[in-house]
Design a protein around this motif. Structure first.
Motif, PDB file in Angstrom:
ATOM      1  N   VAL A 240     -10.015 -37.322 -14.971  1.00 38.73           N
ATOM      2  CA  VAL A 240      -8.864 -37.065 -14.630  1.00 38.73           C
ATOM      3  C   VAL A 240      -7.965 -36.057 -13.871  1.00 38.73           C
ATOM      4  CG1 VAL A 240      -8.847 -40.141 -15.049  1.00 38.73           C
ATOM      5  CG2 VAL A 240      -7.004 -38.125 -16.338  1.00 38.73           C
ATOM      6  N   THR A 241      -7.040 -36.362 -12.828  1.00 39.89           N
ATOM      7  CA  THR A 241      -6.057 -35.465 -12.756  1.00 39.89           C
ATOM      8  C   THR A 241      -4.707 -36.388 -12.402  1.00 39.89           C
ATOM      9  OG1 THR A 241      -7.326 -33.963 -11.145  1.00 39.89           O
ATOM     10  CG2 THR A 241      -5.254 -33.665 -11.162  1.00 39.89           C
ATOM     11  N   ARG A 242      -4.314 -35.265 -13.675  1.00 43.11           N
ATOM     12  CA  ARG A 242      -2.697 -36.561 -13.903  1.00 43.11           C
ATOM     13  C   ARG A 242      -1.945 -35.345 -13.673  1.00 43.11           C
ATOM     14  NH1 ARG A 242      -0.195 -37.077 -20.408  1.00 43.11           N
ATOM     15  NH2 ARG A 242       1.530 -37.812 -19.702  1.00 43.11           N
ATOM     16  N   THR A 243      -0.650 -36.379 -12.834  1.00 45.24           N
ATOM     17  CA  THR A 243      -0.050 -35.545 -11.915  1.00 45.24           C
ATOM     18  C   THR A 243       1.700 -35.781 -12.678  1.00 45.24           C
ATOM     19  OG1 THR A 243      -0.607 -35.484 -10.423  1.00 45.24           O
ATOM     20  CG2 THR A 243       1.847 -35.146  -9.910  1.00 45.24           C
ATOM     21  N   SER A 244       2.837 -35.559 -13.463  1.00 51.67           N
ATOM     22  CA  SER A 244       3.802 -36.455 -13.770  1.00 51.67           C
ATOM     23  C   SER A 244       4.762 -35.718 -13.123  1.00 51.67           C
ATOM     24  CB  SER A 244       3.824 -36.108 -15.486  1.00 51.67           C
ATOM     25  OG  SER A 244       2.554 -35.903 -15.795  1.00 51.67           O
ATOM     26  N   THR A 245       5.826 -36.891 -13.003  1.00 49.28           N
ATOM     27  CA  THR A 245       7.325 -35.679 -12.809  1.00 49.28           C
ATOM     28  C   THR A 245       8.691 -36.818 -13.746  1.00 49.28           C
ATOM     29  OG1 THR A 245       7.597 -37.861 -11.292  1.00 49.28           O
ATOM     30  CG2 THR A 245       6.034 -35.988 -10.138  1.00 49.28           C
ATOM     31  N   ALA A 246       8.855 -35.884 -13.746  1.00 54.78           N
ATOM     32  CA  ALA A 246      10.816 -36.163 -14.383  1.00 54.78           C
ATOM     33  C   ALA A 246      11.826 -35.693 -14.221  1.00 54.78           C
ATOM     34  CB  ALA A 246      10.151 -35.369 -16.320  1.00 54.78           C
ATOM     35  N   TRP A 247      12.113 -36.616 -13.454  1.00 52.08           N
ATOM     36  CA  TRP A 247      13.134 -36.164 -12.596  1.00 52.08           C
ATOM     37  C   TRP A 247      14.504 -36.690 -13.246  1.00 52.08           C
ATOM     38  CZ3 TRP A 247      12.866 -38.202  -6.904  1.00 52.08           C
ATOM     39  CH2 TRP A 247      13.486 -37.545  -6.026  1.00 52.08           C
ATOM     40  N   PHE A 248      15.510 -35.732 -13.421  1.00 49.10           N
ATOM     41  CA  PHE A 248      16.991 -35.726 -13.726  1.00 49.10           C
ATOM     42  C   PHE A 248      17.859 -36.724 -12.559  1.00 49.10           C
ATOM     43  CE2 PHE A 248      21.031 -34.404 -13.960  1.00 49.10           C
ATOM     44  CZ  PHE A 248      21.728 -35.256 -14.462  1.00 49.10           C
ATOM     45  N   LYS A 249      17.829 -37.583 -12.479  1.00 47.97           N
ATOM     46  CA  LYS A 249      18.778 -38.490 -11.464  1.00 47.97           C
ATOM     47  C   LYS A 249      20.284 -38.047 -11.087  1.00 47.97           C
ATOM     48  CE  LYS A 249      16.757 -40.700  -8.353  1.00 47.97           C
ATOM     49  NZ  LYS A 249      15.987 -40.259  -7.101  1.00 47.97           N
ATOM     50  N   THR A 250      20.156 -38.823 -12.200  1.00 47.57           N
ATOM     51  CA  THR A 250      21.660 -38.835 -12.622  1.00 47.57           C
ATOM     52  C   THR A 250      22.422 -38.862 -13.798  1.00 47.57           C
ATOM     53  OG1 THR A 250      22.727 -41.339 -12.716  1.00 47.57           O
ATOM     54  CG2 THR A 250      22.428 -40.490 -10.585  1.00 47.57           C
ATOM     55  N   PRO A 251      23.449 -38.609 -14.292  1.00 50.18           N
ATOM     56  CA  PRO A 251      23.655 -38.592 -15.810  1.00 50.18           C
ATOM     57  C   PRO A 251      23.535 -40.089 -16.265  1.00 50.18           C
ATOM     58  CG  PRO A 251      25.373 -37.041 -14.780  1.00 50.18           C
ATOM     59  CD  PRO A 251      24.923 -37.914 -13.481  1.00 50.18           C
ATOM     60  N   ALA A 252      23.250 -40.857 -15.662  1.00 52.75           N
ATOM     61  CA  ALA A 252      23.212 -42.210 -15.986  1.00 52.75           C
ATOM     62  C   ALA A 252      21.494 -42.247 -16.151  1.00 52.75           C
ATOM     63  CB  ALA A 252      23.634 -42.823 -15.772  1.00 52.75           C
ATOM     64  N   VAL A 253      20.675 -41.806 -15.083  1.00 53.32           N
ATOM     65  CA  VAL A 253      19.197 -42.241 -15.052  1.00 53.32           C
ATOM     66  C   VAL A 253      18.528 -41.283 -14.878  1.00 53.32           C
ATOM     67  CG1 VAL A 253      17.500 -42.932 -12.876  1.00 53.32           C
ATOM     68  CG2 VAL A 253      20.040 -44.096 -13.642  1.00 53.32           C
ATOM     69  N   HIS A 254      17.298 -41.009 -15.344  1.00 52.86           N
ATOM     70  CA  HIS A 254      15.675 -40.406 -15.695  1.00 52.86           C
ATOM     71  C   HIS A 254      15.444 -41.408 -14.964  1.00 52.86           C
ATOM     72  CE1 HIS A 254      12.935 -36.709 -16.538  1.00 52.86           C
ATOM     73  NE2 HIS A 254      12.532 -37.866 -16.899  1.00 52.86           N
ATOM     74  N   TRP A 255      14.325 -40.558 -13.584  1.00 56.57           N
ATOM     75  CA  TRP A 255      12.940 -41.758 -13.269  1.00 56.57           C
ATOM     76  C   TRP A 255      12.009 -40.124 -13.511  1.00 56.57           C
ATOM     77  CZ3 TRP A 255      11.996 -41.785  -7.271  1.00 56.57           C
ATOM     78  CH2 TRP A 255      10.101 -43.460  -7.866  1.00 56.57           C
ATOM     79  N   ALA A 256      10.905 -41.111 -14.499  1.00 55.10           N
ATOM     80  CA  ALA A 256       9.605 -40.521 -14.532  1.00 55.10           C
ATOM     81  C   ALA A 256       7.910 -41.110 -14.069  1.00 55.10           C
ATOM     82  CB  ALA A 256       9.683 -40.590 -15.780  1.00 55.10           C
ATOM     83  N   THR A 257       7.317 -40.621 -13.408  1.00 55.88           N
ATOM     84  CA  THR A 257       6.308 -40.712 -13.036  1.00 55.88           C
ATOM     85  C   THR A 257       5.127 -40.631 -14.124  1.00 55.88           C
ATOM     86  OG1 THR A 257       5.795 -39.743 -11.075  1.00 55.88           O
ATOM     87  CG2 THR A 257       7.628 -41.576 -10.979  1.00 55.88           C
ATOM     88  N   GLU A 258       3.877 -41.284 -13.966  1.00 57.69           N
ATOM     89  CA  GLU A 258       2.863 -40.587 -14.114  1.00 57.69           C
ATOM     90  C   GLU A 258       1.767 -41.261 -13.043  1.00 57.69           C
ATOM     91  OE1 GLU A 258       2.212 -38.644 -16.797  1.00 57.69           O
ATOM     92  OE2 GLU A 258       3.934 -39.189 -17.949  1.00 57.69           O
ATOM     93  N   THR A 259       1.089 -40.103 -12.665  1.00 55.26           N
ATOM     94  CA  THR A 259      -0.198 -40.761 -11.935  1.00 55.26           C
ATOM     95  C   THR A 259      -1.597 -39.761 -12.289  1.00 55.26           C
ATOM     96  OG1 THR A 259       0.888 -40.558  -9.626  1.00 55.26           O
ATOM     97  CG2 THR A 259      -1.137 -40.235  -9.131  1.00 55.26           C
ATOM     98  N   ILE A 260      -2.299 -41.274 -12.406  1.00 62.02           N
ATOM     99  CA  ILE A 260      -3.737 -40.234 -12.201  1.00 62.02           C
ATOM    100  C   ILE A 260      -4.846 -40.991 -12.055  1.00 62.02           C
ATOM    101  CG2 ILE A 260      -5.382 -41.604 -14.550  1.00 62.02           C
ATOM    102  CD1 ILE A 260      -2.803 -40.664 -16.068  1.00 62.02           C
ATOM    103  N   GLU A 261      -5.038 -39.836 -11.345  1.00 63.07           N
ATOM    104  CA  GLU A 261      -6.301 -39.509 -10.402  1.00 63.07           C
ATOM    105  C   GLU A 261      -8.224 -39.582 -10.612  1.00 63.07           C
ATOM    106  OE1 GLU A 261      -6.515 -36.752  -7.943  1.00 63.07           O
ATOM    107  OE2 GLU A 261      -7.886 -37.183  -6.723  1.00 63.07           O
ATOM    108  N   ASP A 262      -8.556 -40.779 -10.923  1.00 64.76           N
ATOM    109  CA  ASP A 262      -9.642 -40.740 -11.452  1.00 64.76           C
ATOM    110  C   ASP A 262     -11.190 -40.423 -10.899  1.00 64.76           C
ATOM    111  OD1 ASP A 262     -12.949 -42.307 -12.433  1.00 64.76           O
ATOM    112  OD2 ASP A 262     -11.010 -42.909 -14.191  1.00 64.76           O
TER     113      ASP A 262
END
Lengths: 366, 366, 366
Positions: A240-262
């Motif tokens: 697969v190709t794995r794409t990960s984002t880790a996003w410091f949005k605000t001091p209150a919130v972190h938003w992470a994504t993982e995309t798996i392309e088979d």
């Protein structure tokens, strides 16, 4: 959007100085107050008076008869008795000490022992916005409490996704919690190679900044799927190709994504799968944090499978919590600690600069 | 005697500033030392060496062979071993560490390892006066320890009265405990309308000051007797006039009275009934207090009835203690608390001015 | 060698001023760092990663594959995760957070997420010397870590002696522990006349100083043997001459000896018997101490008898520990304590001057 290419920072690594006030936030930095934080999960609030300590203040949480979430200071302004130990009368809170009664806007509506209500007698009301399953609170200057600043979490109710939520109380600064989730490289070591192969911690990444947010994107191309993802997707062993984002949005919130392309045909005629993780860090004090989280995915969303996934997630986040508590304890016990930073810490240091600057700005006279 | 008519203080309500040193006493005010405090109940002391922390100091309490109560510093002046861990030899205390021996006056009478006793080797003796069932101690300048200043409690052994006593350890400043007992208006809310109807918190009152004492007198005329009193007197349902006084005598003692005048014929040809309550607050530290109390009444003084009354009293005072501990905890956890005061707080604020002034006077150079 | 004759110091007794920095060491004096301290008993160390706090720092202790004892700072220099929560790979330690790997010399040999290892990334290594059964550590300036300064303990493996060892964690400053073992006069009172008759606390003594060491020698001539010694030697009831030395060697080590000369024929044709006690005090913090001890004797060295002796020793040292914890607690709770000293304290005061001076010297700019 500014793009920072990844580069080794080696000997020039910025060092974290204890008590450093302006450059890099740490557990000694004043908390950022002008921000929307998660106060509670929607299902925590009802007609019971509940106390929760947020950003060093006792907060009373309840719902009015029409279901609106309310947050007031949990101290009677008269003699500091916790209002959560009083009773609800309709939408009003009656203090259990002298019967002073406050409306959901914090205004005092009754002082049993006297006829007049002096103007100064009021409980501070904190702006609250509910976006189920989350209840957001603003602990700073109420004039700046703009609901449009609340990070989007509508995808949590996207019917294509299955979501699970949870909560951990962590005896660690929220700054460390943010740094931990911006840091992909601890995954294989703290959580095990089930979650991320060691190759992944060496994969190329890119750091981007957008205003007071910072993001790291890491891509590992053409690699065997990590076991945890393989089990959920049912494509174990596929490349697969794995794409990960880790996003410091605000001091209150972190938003992470993982995309798996088979890359080997996928499953059920699909080849791309998404996972989204919302880490919501609300400081209780400077060194303890309410850690709310929500995880959603667009695959394996049947209840039993989600429950299995939830258990893996809880185990993983408890590893994070334990590690950060051990670190906080080391900082508490030992004087004069200095740390060195690595190439992969660039986004974390950026986050710490942003938090430090925001704290500094808040401290400045208007 | 100065009489202050009750008046609403509304928006001009004085505010309690944290750490305010001179105006209003709070948990940060230095303890008033030149005062007689209750060290123990008489029946607590015997030939055992007991330790009690009073006003921030470890105190050794015991009785000599002739029964005299003795209070010494509970640290050997040599190497600070607690004398309470030693043994009594006749009237003398032998330190358990090196055998230094002290008479009940604190003088060192033996150092086993040497022949001479240097003049500086002595345990501080604290003046003690026993007025059963109370043992009073003076922790301040011994030259000012005038026993005539001990508040009268002789009525505790008045044969017309039945009395019960008790003790609570409270994690709250003695200033808050004083403020609580000067404040009638919390009765219906914290203790329930069994103890005082809400009308009572609205009844007219008068505040008086006499030197460093302050008193509030509250009268509710021609009103159904409150259930607690009705049950004791056996005049439930009768209309009565209730006169209550709450008297801050000294930083150590609050004396309260309740007089019930039956307006519907009374019971057993009597129409007036008296209750007296002695609250004795001895700071253990600035934020913890030994709370001794005694309650006496001239009605229903049979043992079984007194025991029933004692249980009600204990339950009531435990409600006070819990409330004040919650408040102290709020002050401990939250920075920058400001409180507003109400009309009914006038006597409490007067008490806090008196304590603050006395603390200030003690701190002044002689 | 300077010899100080014993003399009463009476009213001129130096007083211990709280926070006194330069004259007499106490629990507020900075810890002496340039010294060899016992880090562990040899049998505590193996291939497990162990954490112990020494002189306010977290220390990682383990053995390499060839058995060499290693001490590193127990914080990863990157993000302060305790290395003791990682794993051993051969002689190297792998951090459990990001996999940074350190050799037994503290050098970083692997950072999984990047190819280069910046020079600043290293774990502090503490010099260690093992002299079984003791493992010594140097927490100060490594350039001054001269192994010849380690006090001799070779007699612990003298075949004529039987030895037992032990450990206590004591919530007291190491200064108090030193003062306690330099002070013979507490024996009959804290430990009982089984250990030393009261006459012994009055026996003549001599204090000597040699560089930064101080020693007291006390001789009680022609006196019934103390029960504890009589039972070990099997000469109960005999008259003996007892010679005791208590030697402050370094801030880490106190060495005591007891020589019993039997004046009534002895036992099994021997008339002189020796006991040696090594007290090894390693500060954990300024007010808590690792207390390692070893006791050896050249009589009654059969296993069962040694075990009986060990139990007596443990009970005795636990009495010391409890006493010093009570004293430390008094100092913690009460402000403004001043102590007076006695004739027998001369050697203890000398030790406190030496420690204070050494702390002062370490604080001085080079």
């Amino acid at each position: 959007m500014t793009s920072l290419v990844s580069d080794p920072i080696g000997e020039q690594a910025p060092q974290v100085l204890p008590g450093s006030s302006s450059r890099l936030a740490d557990h000694t930095t004043p908390l950022v107050r002008n921000e929307w934080y998660v106060a509670a999960m929607s299902d925590e609030l009802d007609r019971t008076l509940r106390e929760r300590w947020l950003l060093g203040a006792g907060v009373l949480l309840y719902r009015t008869t029409d279901g609106t979430a309310v947050a007031l200071q949990n101290r009677c302004p008269h003699r500091s008795f916790p209002l959560s130990r009083g009773v609800l009368e309709g939408d009003n809170v009656v203090c259990g000490y002298h019967g002073l009664t406050f409306g959901p806007d914090g205004a005092c509506v009754l002082i049993p022992s006297q006829d007049t209500i002096p103007k100064g007698v009021r409980a501070r009301r904190f702006p609250v916005v509910e976006r189920p399953p989350l209840v957001w609170i603003w602990m700073g200057d109420p004039d700046q409490a703009d609901p449009t600043r609340i990070p989007d979490s509508s995808w949590l109710s996207d019917p294509d996704y299955g979501a699970v939520c949870g909560y951990l109380h962590v005896k660690s600064s929220y700054v460390r919690l943010h740094e931990n989730v911006l840091d992909h490289t601890h995954f294989p070591f703290l959580h095990g190679v089930e979650v991320s192969d060691v190759d992944w911690s060496q994969a190329p990444f890119e750091v981007t900044q957008e205003g007071n947010s910072a993001c790291i994107t890491r891509v590992l191309k053409d690699h065997p799927v990590d076991p945890v993802f393989g089990r959920a997707i049912r494509n174990s062993g596929h490349r697969v190709t794995r794409t990960s984002t880790a996003w410091f949005k605000t001091p209150a919130v972190h938003w992470a994504t993982e995309t798996i392309e088979d890359l080997e045909g996928g499953v059920d005629e699909r080849t791309e799968f998404h996972f989204q993780i919302l880490h919501m860090f609300t400081p209780e004090t400077a060194t303890t944090t309410h850690y709310f989280w929500a995880v959603a995915r667009d695959v394996a969303i049947q209840d039993a499978l989600l429950e299995a996934g939830r258990r893996v997630t809880v185990a993983t986040f408890e590893q994070d919590a334990e590690a950060l508590e051990l670190i906080e304890e080391n900082w508490r016990r030992e004087d004069g600690i200095r740390e060195v930073s690595l190439t992969s810490d660039r986004v974390g240091l950026l986050m710490r600069q942003i938090i430090a600057q925001r704290a500094l700005d808040e401290a400045a006279p208007a």
